[in-house]
Design a protein around this motif. Structure first.
Motif, PDB file in Angstrom:
ATOM      1  N   CYS A  63     -27.096  11.816 -24.170  1.00  0.00           N
ATOM      2  CA  CYS A  63     -27.148  12.580 -22.912  1.00  0.00           C
ATOM      3  C   CYS A  63     -28.544  13.068 -22.558  1.00  0.00           C
ATOM      4  CB  CYS A  63     -26.192  13.761 -22.967  1.00  0.00           C
ATOM      5  SG  CYS A  63     -26.755  15.129 -24.003  1.00  0.00           S
ATOM      6  N   ALA A  64     -29.540  12.801 -23.410  1.00  0.00           N
ATOM      7  CA  ALA A  64     -30.946  13.171 -23.176  1.00  0.00           C
ATOM      8  C   ALA A  64     -31.197  14.678 -23.205  1.00  0.00           C
ATOM      9  CB  ALA A  64     -31.454  12.582 -21.865  1.00  0.00           C
ATOM     10  N   LEU A  65     -30.267  15.455 -23.747  1.00  0.00           N
ATOM     11  CA  LEU A  65     -30.511  16.887 -23.895  1.00  0.00           C
ATOM     12  C   LEU A  65     -31.653  17.098 -24.888  1.00  0.00           C
ATOM     13  CD1 LEU A  65     -29.397  19.789 -23.227  1.00  0.00           C
ATOM     14  CD2 LEU A  65     -28.215  19.652 -25.420  1.00  0.00           C
ATOM     15  N   PRO A  66     -32.659  17.900 -24.543  1.00  0.00           N
ATOM     16  CA  PRO A  66     -33.753  18.151 -25.482  1.00  0.00           C
ATOM     17  C   PRO A  66     -33.244  18.723 -26.805  1.00  0.00           C
ATOM     18  CG  PRO A  66     -34.321  18.936 -23.302  1.00  0.00           C
ATOM     19  CD  PRO A  66     -32.872  18.561 -23.243  1.00  0.00           C
ATOM     20  N   LEU A  67     -33.807  18.230 -27.898  1.00  0.00           N
ATOM     21  CA  LEU A  67     -33.412  18.649 -29.235  1.00  0.00           C
ATOM     22  C   LEU A  67     -34.576  19.352 -29.922  1.00  0.00           C
ATOM     23  CD1 LEU A  67     -31.547  15.415 -30.408  1.00  0.00           C
ATOM     24  CD2 LEU A  67     -30.516  17.555 -29.620  1.00  0.00           C
ATOM     25  N   PRO A  68     -34.292  20.163 -30.934  1.00  0.00           N
ATOM     26  CA  PRO A  68     -35.364  20.871 -31.646  1.00  0.00           C
ATOM     27  C   PRO A  68     -36.225  19.906 -32.460  1.00  0.00           C
ATOM     28  CG  PRO A  68     -33.252  21.236 -32.720  1.00  0.00           C
ATOM     29  CD  PRO A  68     -32.951  20.533 -31.439  1.00  0.00           C
ATOM     30  N   PRO A  69     -37.437  20.315 -32.827  1.00  0.00           N
ATOM     31  CA  PRO A  69     -38.306  19.465 -33.644  1.00  0.00           C
ATOM     32  C   PRO A  69     -37.614  19.028 -34.933  1.00  0.00           C
ATOM     33  CG  PRO A  69     -39.510  21.367 -32.821  1.00  0.00           C
ATOM     34  CD  PRO A  69     -38.070  21.600 -32.471  1.00  0.00           C
ATOM     35  N   GLY A  70     -37.849  17.777 -35.307  1.00  0.00           N
ATOM     36  CA  GLY A  70     -37.271  17.255 -36.537  1.00  0.00           C
ATOM     37  C   GLY A  70     -35.890  16.662 -36.385  1.00  0.00           C
ATOM     38  N   ALA A  71     -35.325  16.730 -35.189  1.00  0.00           N
ATOM     39  CA  ALA A  71     -33.959  16.228 -34.992  1.00  0.00           C
ATOM     40  C   ALA A  71     -33.920  14.698 -34.941  1.00  0.00           C
ATOM     41  CB  ALA A  71     -33.362  16.810 -33.717  1.00  0.00           C
ATOM     42  N   GLY A  72     -35.065  14.060 -34.696  1.00  0.00           N
ATOM     43  CA  GLY A  72     -35.083  12.608 -34.612  1.00  0.00           C
ATOM     44  C   GLY A  72     -34.301  12.104 -33.412  1.00  0.00           C
ATOM     45  N   GLU A  73     -33.600  10.980 -33.581  1.00  0.00           N
ATOM     46  CA  GLU A  73     -32.809  10.403 -32.492  1.00  0.00           C
ATOM     47  C   GLU A  73     -31.331  10.725 -32.696  1.00  0.00           C
ATOM     48  OE1 GLU A  73     -33.647   6.280 -32.161  1.00  0.00           O
ATOM     49  OE2 GLU A  73     -35.711   6.571 -31.528  1.00  0.00           O
ATOM     50  N   ALA A  74     -31.055  11.995 -32.945  1.00  0.00           N
ATOM     51  CA  ALA A  74     -29.690  12.424 -33.231  1.00  0.00           C
ATOM     52  C   ALA A  74     -28.889  12.610 -31.948  1.00  0.00           C
ATOM     53  CB  ALA A  74     -29.729  13.731 -34.014  1.00  0.00           C
ATOM     54  N   LEU A  75     -27.584  12.783 -32.125  1.00  0.00           N
ATOM     55  CA  LEU A  75     -26.721  13.209 -31.030  1.00  0.00           C
ATOM     56  C   LEU A  75     -26.685  14.727 -31.002  1.00  0.00           C
ATOM     57  CD1 LEU A  75     -23.661  10.811 -31.491  1.00  0.00           C
ATOM     58  CD2 LEU A  75     -25.345  10.714 -29.648  1.00  0.00           C
ATOM     59  N   CYS A  76     -26.653  15.297 -29.806  1.00  0.00           N
ATOM     60  CA  CYS A  76     -26.496  16.746 -29.697  1.00  0.00           C
ATOM     61  C   CYS A  76     -25.075  17.140 -30.107  1.00  0.00           C
ATOM     62  CB  CYS A  76     -26.796  17.206 -28.276  1.00  0.00           C
ATOM     63  SG  CYS A  76     -25.547  16.698 -27.052  1.00  0.00           S
ATOM     64  N   GLY A  77     -24.851  18.425 -30.294  1.00  0.00           N
ATOM     65  CA  GLY A  77     -23.541  18.898 -30.722  1.00  0.00           C
ATOM     66  C   GLY A  77     -22.435  18.539 -29.755  1.00  0.00           C
ATOM     67  N   ASP A  78     -22.707  18.661 -28.453  1.00  0.00           N
ATOM     68  CA  ASP A  78     -21.679  18.348 -27.460  1.00  0.00           C
ATOM     69  C   ASP A  78     -21.272  16.881 -27.521  1.00  0.00           C
ATOM     70  OD1 ASP A  78     -21.556  20.928 -26.555  1.00  0.00           O
ATOM     71  OD2 ASP A  78     -22.848  20.604 -24.808  1.00  0.00           O
TER      72      ASP A  78
END
Length: 225
Positions: free
Chosen positions: A34-49
């Protein structure tokens, strides 16, 4: 020629001076869905939602964050009717976007006829047409302006929270033509909660589309509550 933000002389094709371009915030670390900004170090993860409930679209291409500078440009474009900003905004998207090359149709988010009459134009249709004009890779992809109809006039989404946005958009879109097995790119200016993109993607998938991407200029730093 002058910079569209600071007003100083500027002779760059982009339409922004180097300083103002540098002030815009890239959406570098974001959820791969969904392209929601993630915190540093998250890599190419999925957000919680997206981990809890994946949206109906496959991914969002949103190269910029919706910061104060981009909000100013988009506000002038949409509400002050400065349509001459369309090429600049398309160039900004092209600068860092990585869209799917296998898209079969481009669908601008449709406005209800009343909203379009009030505004005088559809900003999504303008942006989609300009992207195709500027980027030769998109020349072969049809611009399907009439494929989806907006059924009713809804309250301005910017004034609504996430839950209300979802309620506003239930049954808001009708697909008017065949889209069996098509891969579709939805074009819009900003993705906030994703309610509009989700409702439109569900309508397209329900009509037989094989997959949906969302192409937008910017992503808000976090969904509205």
């Amino acid at each position: 020629m002058h910079c569209a933000l600071c007003g100083l002389p500027c002779h760059r094709e982009l339409g922004l001076c180097t300083g103002c371009e540098a002030d815009l915030e890239r959406n570098r670390r974001c959820c791969r869905r969904c392209a929601l900004p993630l915190p540093p170090g998250a890599g190419e993860a999925l957000c919680g939602d997206c981990q809890r409930r994946a949206p109906p679209y496959d991914r969002v291409v949103a190269p910029w964050l919706y910061d104060e500078h981009l909000a100013h440009l988009i506000g002038r474009w949409k509400y002050a009717r400065e349509q001459e900003l369309t090429p600049l905004l398309a160039r900004l998207w092209r600068r860092h976007a990585n869209p799917d090359s296998d898209i079969d149709a481009i669908v601008p988010v449709p406005l209800h006829w009343r909203r379009r009459w009030q505004r005088g134009f559809s900003q999504s249709a303008l942006l989609a047409a300009e992207l195709r004009r500027q980027w030769t890779q998109l020349d072969h992809i049809p611009l399907a302006n009439g494929l989806v109809r907006r059924n009713r006039h809804t309250a301005p989404q910017s004034a609504s929270g996430a839950l209300q946005r979802g309620r506003n958009l239930r049954g808001a879109f009708t697909v008017t033509g065949p889209c069996d097995r098509l891969r579709v790119a939805i074009v819009d200016d900003v993705l906030t909660t994703g309610a509009t993109a989700s409702a439109l993607a569900q309508a397209l998938l329900g009509a037989g589309a094989a997959g949906v991407e969302v192409w937008c200029l910017a992503r808000t730093p976090s969904p509205l509550a």
